[in-house]
Design a protein around this motif. Structure first.
Motif, PDB file in Angstrom:
ATOM      1  N   ILE A  98      -3.807  -1.749  -2.972  1.00 38.56           N
ATOM      2  CA  ILE A  98      -3.108  -1.257  -4.162  1.00 38.56           C
ATOM      3  C   ILE A  98      -2.643  -2.452  -4.984  1.00 38.56           C
ATOM      4  N   ASN A  99      -3.035  -2.446  -6.256  1.00 38.32           N
ATOM      5  CA  ASN A  99      -2.621  -3.495  -7.176  1.00 38.32           C
ATOM      6  C   ASN A  99      -1.663  -2.898  -8.196  1.00 38.32           C
ATOM      7  N   PRO A 100      -0.360  -3.123  -8.040  1.00 35.27           N
ATOM      8  CA  PRO A 100       0.603  -2.509  -8.960  1.00 35.27           C
ATOM      9  C   PRO A 100       0.442  -2.992 -10.389  1.00 35.27           C
ATOM     10  N   ALA A 157       1.607  10.848  -8.717  1.00 35.70           N
ATOM     11  CA  ALA A 157       1.915   9.858  -7.683  1.00 35.70           C
ATOM     12  C   ALA A 157       3.206  10.144  -6.941  1.00 35.70           C
ATOM     13  N   THR A 196      -6.969   0.486   2.280  1.00 39.09           N
ATOM     14  CA  THR A 196      -6.568   0.764   0.903  1.00 39.09           C
ATOM     15  C   THR A 196      -5.856  -0.456   0.344  1.00 39.09           C
ATOM     16  N   GLU A 202      -7.907  -8.869  -3.982  1.00 41.56           N
ATOM     17  CA  GLU A 202      -8.222  -7.520  -3.532  1.00 41.56           C
ATOM     18  C   GLU A 202      -9.370  -7.529  -2.527  1.00 41.56           C
ATOM     19  N   VAL A 233      -0.349  -3.953  -0.476  1.00 32.95           N
ATOM     20  CA  VAL A 233      -0.081  -4.233  -1.884  1.00 32.95           C
ATOM     21  C   VAL A 233      -0.422  -5.691  -2.169  1.00 32.95           C
ATOM     22  N   PHE A 237      -2.311  -0.860 -11.801  1.00 34.72           N
ATOM     23  CA  PHE A 237      -1.844   0.506 -12.023  1.00 34.72           C
ATOM     24  C   PHE A 237      -0.938   0.577 -13.252  1.00 34.72           C
ATOM     25  N   SER A 294       3.605  -4.695   2.576  1.00 37.19           N
ATOM     26  CA  SER A 294       4.061  -5.200   1.273  1.00 37.19           C
ATOM     27  C   SER A 294       5.039  -6.336   1.534  1.00 37.19           C
ATOM     28  N   SER A 304      -2.762   0.137   4.555  1.00 41.24           N
ATOM     29  CA  SER A 304      -2.645   0.036   3.100  1.00 41.24           C
ATOM     30  C   SER A 304      -1.833  -1.208   2.774  1.00 41.24           C
ATOM     31  N   SER A 309       8.461  -2.563  -3.208  1.00 38.82           N
ATOM     32  CA  SER A 309       7.387  -1.610  -2.931  1.00 38.82           C
ATOM     33  C   SER A 309       7.583  -0.925  -1.584  1.00 38.82           C
TER      34      SER A 309
END
Length: 341
Positions: free
Chosen positions: A250-252, A277, A248, A238, A231, A255, A205, A229, A142
């Motif tokens: 982000i949960n891959p 994106a 922020t 979260e 991951v 997504f 990440s 941000s 990531s």
């Protein structure tokens, strides 16, 4: 401990160099040895034109000795060229080689004693003056993809700092032109070393949710005003990441689920989401603050090639269909779709 002393004690930033140190040294020394061997051969073939004032006989050892004092311009005078041919050889062949050998050695000394010291000092100065840069904590799948995307969007790689404990992964970041620092991103001294409080954004990440959340906690403590941000891969983490200070999360996995669900309802939905994106697509999502000439206008009148989607005003999110989106105010942040093709 002051911030400056912490910077001096930490590892300096690095940038990629075109040739490894060992290879550079080997090439330089090999070239010098080849040139010296050529001079020895020339002197040996022309030994009849040399005079040894000690015993009158020029042996191979005398030739090697004469070559070395000639190359180094020592010149004791015990062995001298006496014939016209030998003097011509010294002037036309040996002297240019002598200059070239000296140039190689002087260049090597400059490269390793002066240039590299200068580069280390320069990187320290860059490290101390970092501001408005992007800090990427973790250079796995990531993190590396985020750096590539930043560069494709026009970010100067020299404005990106990557922190990772893996020297192998950092080599890839160096090859991309980024500044790198090898170390644990959850350690205060490493984050201070990259001037995290002066960064414009922090991207986390670490590969593991617990590590990423710990890094967020550390980064938020040191840089309370910088957007972070992160991951995370487990839905339960979260909220923890947000509580740790991430702006922020982000949960891959989520997504990916959205893309799969979109593809089940239509073959073009997931393609369009991926297009949004990535900077390589025909459209791109942009978040920015409204300009002075846009104040008072509606969200759907931002200009050609732009579609307003959302207004963020005082922490409140306003959709394009709501009445409050019909008049933009100073300080509003808008999320738009912009055509890139």
């Amino acid at each position: 401990m002051t911030q400056l002393s912490a910077l001096r004690r930490s590892k300096p930033l690095r940038r990629n160099i075109p040739l490894p140190v060992w290879a550079d040294v080997t090439l330089r020394l090999s070239a010098a040895m080849v040139l010296i061997a050529v001079v020895i051969l020339v002197h040996w073939l022309d030994r009849e034109g040399l005079k040894d004032s000690y015993d009158g006989h020029v042996s191979f050892l005398d030739v090697v000795y004469f070559t070395m004092i000639s190359i180094t311009t020592t010149g004791f005078g015990d062995i001298t060229p006496v014939s016209n041919q030998s003097r011509l050889v010294e002037a036309a062949i040996v002297t240019p080689i002598r200059v070239l050998v000296l140039f190689i050695f002087v260049g090597t000394a400059y490269n390793f004693l002066i240039k590299r010291s200068w580069e280390a000092w320069r990187m320290r100065r860059i490290q101390e003056r970092l501001t408005g840069h992007h800090v990427v904590l973790g250079f796995g799948i990531s993190g590396s993809q985020a750096v590539r995307e930043l560069i494709e969007r026009g970010t100067d790689p020299q404005r990106i700092v990557v922190v990772d404990p893996s020297a192998e992964r950092l080599e890839e970041a160096e090859a991309m032109g980024c500044n790198v620092l090898e170390g644990d991103a959850s350690r205060d001294e490493n984050l201070r070393a990259v001037r995290i409080e002066k960064a414009s954004s922090i991207l986390v990440s670490a590969g593991r949710d617990d590590s990423s959340i710990l890094i967020v906690l550390t980064a938020r403590h040191l840089a309370p005003g910088v957007p972070i941000s992160v991951v995370v891969r487990a839905e339960d983490n979260e909220d923890l990441a947000q509580q740790a200070g991430a702006n922020t999360v982000i949960n891959p996995v989520r997504f990916t689920g959205l893309l799969l669900a979109g593809s089940a309802q239509g073959t073009h939905v997931s393609d369009y989401l991926s297009d949004l994106a990535s900077v390589g697509g025909q459209v791109q999502l942009i978040e920015r603050t409204v300009t002075a000439d846009e104040v008072g206008r509606s969200l759907d009148s931002l200009g050609p090639g732009t579609r307003g989607l959302r207004v963020v005003r005082g922490g409140r999110e306003i959709g394009f269909w709501e009445a409050d989106a019909q008049r933009l105010e100073a300080g509003d942040v808008v999320v738009t779709i912009v055509a890139t093709g």
